[in-house]
Design a protein around this motif. Sequence first.
Motif, PDB file in Angstrom:
ATOM      1  N   ASN A 257       0.978  -1.264   0.128  1.00  0.00           N
ATOM      2  CA  ASN A 257       0.050   0.088   0.029  1.00  0.00           C
ATOM      3  C   ASN A 257       0.927   1.390   0.157  1.00  0.00           C
ATOM      4  OD1 ASN A 257      -2.261   1.476  -0.216  1.00  0.00           O
ATOM      5  ND2 ASN A 257      -3.281   0.564   2.025  1.00  0.00           N
ATOM      6  N   LYS A 258       0.137   2.261  -0.738  1.00  0.00           N
ATOM      7  CA  LYS A 258       1.075   3.611  -0.861  1.00  0.00           C
ATOM      8  C   LYS A 258       0.932   4.483   0.260  1.00  0.00           C
ATOM      9  CE  LYS A 258       1.362   3.043  -5.923  1.00  0.00           C
ATOM     10  NZ  LYS A 258       0.785   3.893  -6.889  1.00  0.00           N
ATOM     11  N   GLN A 259       1.553   5.518   0.377  1.00  0.00           N
ATOM     12  CA  GLN A 259       1.464   6.543   1.152  1.00  0.00           C
ATOM     13  C   GLN A 259       0.371   7.584   0.851  1.00  0.00           C
ATOM     14  OE1 GLN A 259       5.544   7.922   1.785  1.00  0.00           O
ATOM     15  NE2 GLN A 259       5.327   9.549   0.038  1.00  0.00           N
ATOM     16  N   ILE A 260      -0.123   8.163   1.834  1.00  0.00           N
ATOM     17  CA  ILE A 260      -0.870   9.208   1.210  1.00  0.00           C
ATOM     18  C   ILE A 260      -0.585  10.572   2.104  1.00  0.00           C
ATOM     19  CG2 ILE A 260      -2.545   8.782   3.121  1.00  0.00           C
ATOM     20  CD1 ILE A 260      -4.718   9.812   1.549  1.00  0.00           C
ATOM     21  N   PRO A 261      -0.501  11.910   1.152  1.00  0.00           N
ATOM     22  CA  PRO A 261       0.041  13.187   1.961  1.00  0.00           C
ATOM     23  C   PRO A 261      -0.961  13.685   2.947  1.00  0.00           C
ATOM     24  CG  PRO A 261       0.221  13.324  -0.534  1.00  0.00           C
ATOM     25  CD  PRO A 261      -0.534  11.833  -0.244  1.00  0.00           C
ATOM     26  N   ASP A 262      -0.487  14.020   3.939  1.00  0.00           N
ATOM     27  CA  ASP A 262      -1.359  14.819   4.986  1.00  0.00           C
ATOM     28  C   ASP A 262      -2.227  15.840   4.515  1.00  0.00           C
ATOM     29  OD1 ASP A 262      -1.901  15.043   8.187  1.00  0.00           O
ATOM     30  OD2 ASP A 262      -1.070  16.886   7.524  1.00  0.00           O
ATOM     31  N   GLU A 263      -1.708  16.524   3.624  1.00  0.00           N
ATOM     32  CA  GLU A 263      -2.451  17.482   3.073  1.00  0.00           C
ATOM     33  C   GLU A 263      -3.733  17.184   2.238  1.00  0.00           C
ATOM     34  OE1 GLU A 263      -0.480  19.995  -0.115  1.00  0.00           O
ATOM     35  OE2 GLU A 263       1.180  18.313  -0.303  1.00  0.00           O
ATOM     36  N   ILE A 264      -3.571  16.131   1.601  1.00  0.00           N
ATOM     37  CA  ILE A 264      -4.684  15.413   0.897  1.00  0.00           C
ATOM     38  C   ILE A 264      -5.626  14.957   1.740  1.00  0.00           C
ATOM     39  CG2 ILE A 264      -5.245  13.665  -0.932  1.00  0.00           C
ATOM     40  CD1 ILE A 264      -2.801  14.320  -2.286  1.00  0.00           C
ATOM     41  N   LEU A 265      -5.215  14.330   2.771  1.00  0.00           N
ATOM     42  CA  LEU A 265      -6.258  13.608   3.687  1.00  0.00           C
ATOM     43  C   LEU A 265      -6.911  14.824   4.323  1.00  0.00           C
ATOM     44  CD1 LEU A 265      -6.740  10.663   4.703  1.00  0.00           C
ATOM     45  CD2 LEU A 265      -5.189  11.129   6.569  1.00  0.00           C
ATOM     46  N   THR A 266      -6.356  15.687   4.719  1.00  0.00           N
ATOM     47  CA  THR A 266      -7.009  16.981   5.350  1.00  0.00           C
ATOM     48  C   THR A 266      -7.934  17.646   4.518  1.00  0.00           C
ATOM     49  OG1 THR A 266      -5.099  17.473   7.000  1.00  0.00           O
ATOM     50  CG2 THR A 266      -6.590  19.117   6.648  1.00  0.00           C
ATOM     51  N   ARG A 267      -7.508  17.692   3.325  1.00  0.00           N
ATOM     52  CA  ARG A 267      -8.610  18.608   2.197  1.00  0.00           C
ATOM     53  C   ARG A 267      -9.685  17.735   1.972  1.00  0.00           C
ATOM     54  NH1 ARG A 267      -8.066  18.059  -3.111  1.00  0.00           N
ATOM     55  NH2 ARG A 267      -5.839  17.296  -3.010  1.00  0.00           N
ATOM     56  N   PHE A 268      -9.599  16.420   1.839  1.00  0.00           N
ATOM     57  CA  PHE A 268     -10.779  15.552   1.782  1.00  0.00           C
ATOM     58  C   PHE A 268     -11.599  15.519   2.906  1.00  0.00           C
ATOM     59  CE2 PHE A 268      -8.678  12.285  -1.557  1.00  0.00           C
ATOM     60  CZ  PHE A 268      -8.774  13.171  -2.454  1.00  0.00           C
ATOM     61  N   ALA A 269     -11.183  15.364   4.190  1.00  0.00           N
ATOM     62  CA  ALA A 269     -11.678  15.471   5.443  1.00  0.00           C
ATOM     63  C   ALA A 269     -12.684  16.803   5.489  1.00  0.00           C
ATOM     64  CB  ALA A 269     -11.124  15.191   6.702  1.00  0.00           C
ATOM     65  N   ASP A 270     -11.947  17.981   5.297  1.00  0.00           N
ATOM     66  CA  ASP A 270     -12.817  19.258   5.328  1.00  0.00           C
ATOM     67  C   ASP A 270     -13.781  19.455   4.377  1.00  0.00           C
ATOM     68  OD1 ASP A 270     -11.022  19.859   7.099  1.00  0.00           O
ATOM     69  OD2 ASP A 270      -9.571  21.072   5.977  1.00  0.00           O
ATOM     70  N   ASP A 271     -14.118  18.301   3.435  1.00  0.00           N
ATOM     71  CA  ASP A 271     -15.136  18.401   2.456  1.00  0.00           C
ATOM     72  C   ASP A 271     -16.558  17.943   3.070  1.00  0.00           C
ATOM     73  OD1 ASP A 271     -13.856  19.534   0.494  1.00  0.00           O
ATOM     74  OD2 ASP A 271     -13.342  17.848  -0.410  1.00  0.00           O
ATOM     75  N   PHE A 272     -16.339  17.425   4.168  1.00  0.00           N
ATOM     76  CA  PHE A 272     -17.288  16.449   4.844  1.00  0.00           C
ATOM     77  C   PHE A 272     -17.856  17.195   6.061  1.00  0.00           C
ATOM     78  CE2 PHE A 272     -14.692  12.855   3.093  1.00  0.00           C
ATOM     79  CZ  PHE A 272     -15.443  12.716   2.090  1.00  0.00           C
ATOM     80  N   ASP A 273     -19.395  17.197   6.211  1.00  0.00           N
ATOM     81  CA  ASP A 273     -20.068  17.705   7.479  1.00  0.00           C
ATOM     82  C   ASP A 273     -20.313  16.634   8.167  1.00  0.00           C
ATOM     83  OD1 ASP A 273     -20.967  19.511   9.041  1.00  0.00           O
ATOM     84  OD2 ASP A 273     -22.926  19.886   7.787  1.00  0.00           O
ATOM     85  N   LYS A 274     -19.806  15.630   8.413  1.00  0.00           N
ATOM     86  CA  LYS A 274     -20.016  14.353   9.325  1.00  0.00           C
ATOM     87  C   LYS A 274     -18.933  14.203  10.262  1.00  0.00           C
ATOM     88  CE  LYS A 274     -23.137  12.369   6.034  1.00  0.00           C
ATOM     89  NZ  LYS A 274     -23.438  10.832   5.504  1.00  0.00           N
ATOM     90  N   GLU A 275     -19.061  13.641  11.344  1.00  0.00           N
ATOM     91  CA  GLU A 275     -17.803  13.077  12.192  1.00  0.00           C
ATOM     92  C   GLU A 275     -17.451  11.702  11.596  1.00  0.00           C
ATOM     93  OE1 GLU A 275     -17.431  11.313  16.747  1.00  0.00           O
ATOM     94  OE2 GLU A 275     -19.342  12.346  16.089  1.00  0.00           O
TER      95      GLU A 275
END
Length: 245
Positions: free
Chosen positions: A197-215
Amino acid sequence: KWRIRNNYEEGIPNGFTIYGYDIKKRKMTVNEEQADVVKRIFEMYLDGKGSNLIAKYLNENKIPSPKNRTLSKGCVIEILKNEKYIGDLHLQKYYSENHMSKRTMKNDGRLKQYYVTENHEPIISRDDFEKVQRIISEKEMKNPHVKAYEYRFKDMVFCSECGCKFSRKKVQSNTPSEHFVWKCRTYNHKGKEYCSNKQIPDEILTRFADDFDKEISKIIVHPDNEVQFVFADGSEKLRKWEINR
């Protein structure tokens, strides 16, 4: 939010999986094959075997493990510390900071946590579990680690390939390109022959998470640059990213 917390009060978990159990309709039942592995891990640890030696033994003997892939030292410790194996549930360890930021934070006492005893059938006896916790505590006191700083998504990111957690790492330190990424612990410690499995940049993970209005209750990183978000209400979303570096 009220429904989720009401579920906590009733001992109903939200959006998680655990090795050793099958979860259907929010009810946990023992998976006998996986439970045998969990029991062996506890037995070996109580016999004086370290987590690294246990992981090596299980991998070399091709004993079934999470996702039928390899186990790392970190994964073994996670299993040994998990209260669910004695039939208990520790709920609401994390929470959504607020409606605007949507940051998922470790619950340090800001919200009520719920500890449910005898919620489901145990795999490990309470006596053996407590003995293991004492051994782990003694080892940690003798060999204190560098302080673990709190950061977003800590203990929430998992590998779809081997089932182990991802760790946040700084790469290209002291350069203009310095940044953080999340890497599978198995891949990081044992190499791609054990987990691809590959790594995922923290900035991308944060950007995706900020798109959601859920816990968010759990994040699963898949191959081919895909990441799956599991929410506290049981729903899921899959996102794909591209590396521009």
